[in-house]
Design a protein around this motif. Structure first.
Motif, PDB file in Angstrom:
ATOM      1  N   PHE A  72       0.815  -1.209   0.000  1.00 40.85           N
ATOM      2  CA  PHE A  72       0.000   0.000   0.000  1.00 40.85           C
ATOM      3  C   PHE A  72       0.851   1.263   0.000  1.00 40.85           C
ATOM      4  O   PHE A  72       0.335   2.357   0.192  1.00 40.85           O
ATOM      5  N   SER A  73       2.146   1.116  -0.186  1.00 39.32           N
ATOM      6  CA  SER A  73       3.047   2.255  -0.145  1.00 39.32           C
ATOM      7  C   SER A  73       2.700   3.271  -1.233  1.00 39.32           C
ATOM      8  O   SER A  73       2.442   2.909  -2.384  1.00 39.32           O
ATOM      9  N   ALA A  74       2.669   4.553  -0.811  1.00 37.23           N
ATOM     10  CA  ALA A  74       2.334   5.621  -1.765  1.00 37.23           C
ATOM     11  C   ALA A  74       3.396   6.708  -1.748  1.00 37.23           C
ATOM     12  O   ALA A  74       3.113   7.879  -1.981  1.00 37.23           O
ATOM     13  N   GLY A  75       4.638   6.325  -1.459  1.00 37.34           N
ATOM     14  CA  GLY A  75       5.703   7.311  -1.435  1.00 37.34           C
ATOM     15  C   GLY A  75       5.708   8.073  -0.126  1.00 37.34           C
ATOM     16  O   GLY A  75       4.858   7.891   0.740  1.00 37.34           O
ATOM     17  N   SER A  76       6.683   8.950   0.021  1.00 39.33           N
ATOM     18  CA  SER A  76       6.847   9.665   1.279  1.00 39.33           C
ATOM     19  C   SER A  76       7.056  11.148   1.028  1.00 39.33           C
ATOM     20  O   SER A  76       7.601  11.555   0.003  1.00 39.33           O
TER      21      SER A  76
END
Length: 334
Positions: A148-152
């Protein structure tokens, strides 16, 4: 005095029935009718004492807890890069957990609230004096679910931080507020990579704090994280170099820019001593502003008198048993 049972009502009823049955069976099977009723009385008294102990007699005791007017807002980066294994040979978040626990010990009586961010920002813990809740957060802290990673982006928690600080400033103007932002500074969201100058609005709302940066310029690989599994043992792959592990590196420039905007000192991979020094500064600030006490009630179990009574009755039972055994041996001696 009141009661706080050590076991549930069904267990209490079952205990009473079994003990009464044991006493009755002992009476019916006794061969020496002379002392049978004395034995029954002794065992009944023992059962009553044990039953009373299980009922959990307690006394209410007034307890004074000291709480300062210090509010500490922790803002914690949970994105995948915080799992990079380049701080003391382990994931960055392990060091974060350790430092939060150290800060907790160094700031007794402080109130804490916690905001985290990964793909979105959320308030994990509203303002509280419950240190066990903060400790549980630190112990269970982990990176986001990899799929579910969407960047930081360092700007992702900004709105939540401003809302909390502005609300606190309005509702509790006499309190001292401290902000600690915890991140590696790495921005992987190209649409929001630059540190927003809106962070400058935080500076007049806080009395101090710090920016804690975690990581190294050399960086480290990151394990993937799955629901129900945790760290999988497999590493995030570099999208630009298939077959190679992605490497996350601390962005000290971004962290320094954040520190400049918020007017808070930047500390890279804080040591225990540095955490303790920050805790001392926070406590000094609290003492110079105000302290507040509040009365609570606690409940203490009062079982020791029943324990003494039970010990006396058990000792009596042992003496009686020893006498019975000696009589039996004499009668059956060859």
């Amino acid at each position: 005095m009141s009661l706080s049972p050590l076991v549930g009502v069904p267990s209490l009823v079952l205990f009473a029935m079994l003990w009464a049955s044991m006493v009755v069976v002992g009476v019916l099977r006794a061969r020496n009718r002379r002392w049978v009723w004395l034995s029954a009385l002794r065992r009944s008294l023992l059962g009553i004492v044990l039953f009373a102990a299980l009922l959990g007699p307690v006394v209410q005791v007034e307890r004074e807890d000291m709480a300062t007017n210090t509010e500490i807002l922790l803002v914690v980066d949970r994105t995948g890069s915080m799992a990079a294994e380049d701080v003391e040979g382990g994931p960055r978040l392990d060091a974060v957990s350790r430092d939060i626990m150290a800060l907790l010990e160094a700031t007794p009586g402080s109130r804490y609230s916690i905001v985290t961010w990964d793909g979105s920002a959320r308030t994990e813990l509203p303002l509280t004096t419950d240190t066990s809740a903060v400790a549980s957060f630190a112990e269970l802290l982990h990176q986001e679910i990899s799929e579910f990673s969407a960047g930081s982006s360092l700007n992702r928690p900004l709105d939540d931080v401003l809302d909390i600080l502005e609300s606190s400033h309005e509702l509790r103007p006499g309190n001292a507020r401290y902000l600690i932002v915890i991140s590696d500074g790495e921005a992987t969201d190209p649409s929001d990579a630059e540190v927003s100058s809106t962070w400058q609005e935080v500076a007049p709302l806080v009395d101090g704090g710090a920016i804690w940066g975690f990581g190294t310029p050399e960086g480290g690989p990151m394990q993937t994280y799955q629901v129900g599994v945790g760290p999988t043992g497999e590493y995030i792959e570099d999208p630009d170099s298939p077959g190679q592990n992605a490497i996350s590196r601390i962005d000290q420039h971004a962290l320094q820019q954040l520190a400049d905007y918020t007017q808070l000192p930047l500390t890279i991979n804080p040591s225990e001593q540095q955490v303790a020094e920050l805790g001392s500064q926070i406590l000094d600030g609290a003492e110079s502003v105000a302290t507040r006490s509040r009365n609570n009630w606690s409940y203490n179990y009062v079982i020791w008198p029943l324990g003494i009574a039970a010990a006396v009755l058990i000792g009596w039972e042992c003496i009686s048993f020893a006498g019975t055994a000696a009589t039996w041996r004499r009668r059956h001696a060859v």
